[in-house]
Design an enzyme around this catalytic site. Structure first.
Site, PDB file in Angstrom:
ATOM      1  N   GLU A  31      27.592  73.197  12.742  1.00 29.10           N
ATOM      2  CA  GLU A  31      26.142  73.836  12.585  1.00 29.10           C
ATOM      3  C   GLU A  31      26.795  75.042  12.661  1.00 29.10           C
ATOM      4  O   GLU A  31      25.514  75.769  12.434  1.00 29.10           O
ATOM      5  CB  GLU A  31      26.211  73.077  14.388  1.00 29.10           C
ATOM      6  N   HIS A  39      25.278  64.396  25.373  1.00 27.79           N
ATOM      7  CA  HIS A  39      23.464  63.653  24.335  1.00 27.79           C
ATOM      8  C   HIS A  39      22.300  64.410  24.907  1.00 27.79           C
ATOM      9  O   HIS A  39      21.221  63.705  24.796  1.00 27.79           O
ATOM     10  CB  HIS A  39      23.941  62.487  23.429  1.00 27.79           C
TER      11      HIS A  39
END
Length: 325
Positions: free
Chosen positions: A60, A130
């Site tokens: 990321e 998540h």
């Protein structure tokens, strides 16, 4: 108009942006031929080629560093972070680079063409890696805009506005609604102005404020309250930075009460900033303390997700308490 879900609306917005500007690029983990983990970019590589819609390594920080470089050279960089929970390795690139490019150069160069798309929130039994809602981390960073849609119509119009905006935007997508939220959406091009809230329904007794997936829950709570004779005004904030103080304050001056609800934990959540500002703007109009119905100050749980969520029953109880204060 066509009846489509939120994923399809996002895909349409991305296709329009790619057709509009040959320097628009989409990239992220598995976004190419696979279409991303939720399939939001399905078909775009086939339509625009591997040079404009492509996979990145699973890093990321690298995705956002690459995006900053592209945007600083005039590209429309549309980066996908696979889950909002994964955005933290890129935090330094976003808050120390993306947000400060324009300021540190005296506007000689910028990364205004950057849009970061990422799915956030719970309701899918995703557990603590998540399901997070990290929007508040970025609202304290001058130079960034933070946008959250609630349905397909909003998603398409707000995403197109975000991509075209002259500032870096983080676009949080409520993944619980990707396929669950279906509505009428114009097939062509349109945009919804950033920084402007929407009054979804008018009422006289209390203002209910939220964004993203939480609006569906707020509407359910409002329906329960209406059965008890409590008239609720519902506002979708849509943009958190900048946020529409005037629209919210005007509503609160009318109703005398405000309840804010979001999925993120209570402490440090953006509801606290709203409460402080509205207390300053509307102090003499308030009939009861401003209420916050939010997630718990714990890591996001798996088996206790329902207890964690700020659901319609918690919101309804807070509505009644505020009106009866």
């Amino acid at each position: 108009m066509a009846k489509i879900n939120m994923l399809q609306a996002i895909n349409q917005a991305l296709e329009i942006a790619m057709k509009e500007d040959s320097k628009a690029l989409i990239f992220g983990e598995d976004v190419g031929h696979f279409g991303g983990v939720f399939r939001a970019t399905s078909g775009l590589q086939e339509k625009f080629g591997k040079d404009r819609c492509f996979n990145t390594p699973l890093t990321e920080q690298g995705i956002l560093g690459f995006a900053n470089g592209l945007a600083s050279n005039g590209f429309k960089a549309i980066a996908e972070i696979q889950f909002a929970d994964y955005i933290f390795p890129a935090f330094d690139q976003i808050v120390n680079e993306s947000a400060k490019f324009r300021y540190r150069s005296g506007n000689e160069f910028n990364v205004g063409g950057l849009t970061v798309r990422t799915p956030y929130g719970g309701g899918i039994a995703g557990g603590h890696y998540h399901s997070q809602s990290p929007e508040a981390y970025f609202t304290q960073t001058p130079g960034l805009k933070v946008v959250v849609p609630r349905n397909p119509y909003q998603a398409k119009g707000l995403l197109l506005a975000s991509i075209r905006d002259d500032n870096p935007v983080i676009f949080f997508e409520p993944k619980r609604l990707y396929r669950a939220s279906v509505g009428e959406v114009p097939e062509g091009d349109y945009h919804i102005d950033l920084g402007k809230a929407e009054v979804m329904s008018h009422g006289d007794d209390i203002t209910l404020l939220g964004w993203g997936a939480q609006l569906e829950i707020i509407e359910k709570a409002a329906a329960m309250a209406e059965e008890k004779g409590i008239s609720c005004e519902i506002i979708d904030l849509r943009s958190l930075t900048p946020w529409d103080v005037d629209t919210v304050a005007e509503s609160v001056r009318k109703t005398g009460r405000l309840l804010i609800s979001h999925e993120a934990p209570l402490t440090g959540g953006f509801a606290g900033e709203i409460a402080a500002r509205i207390q300053q703007e509307c102090f003499l109009s308030l009939e009861s303390p401003i209420s916050r119905v939010c997630g718990l100050d714990t890591p996001y749980p798996l088996i206790h997700e329902k207890e964690y969520m700020a659901d319609q029953y918690k919101i309804y109880e807070a509505i009644v308490a505020s009106v009866n204060y």
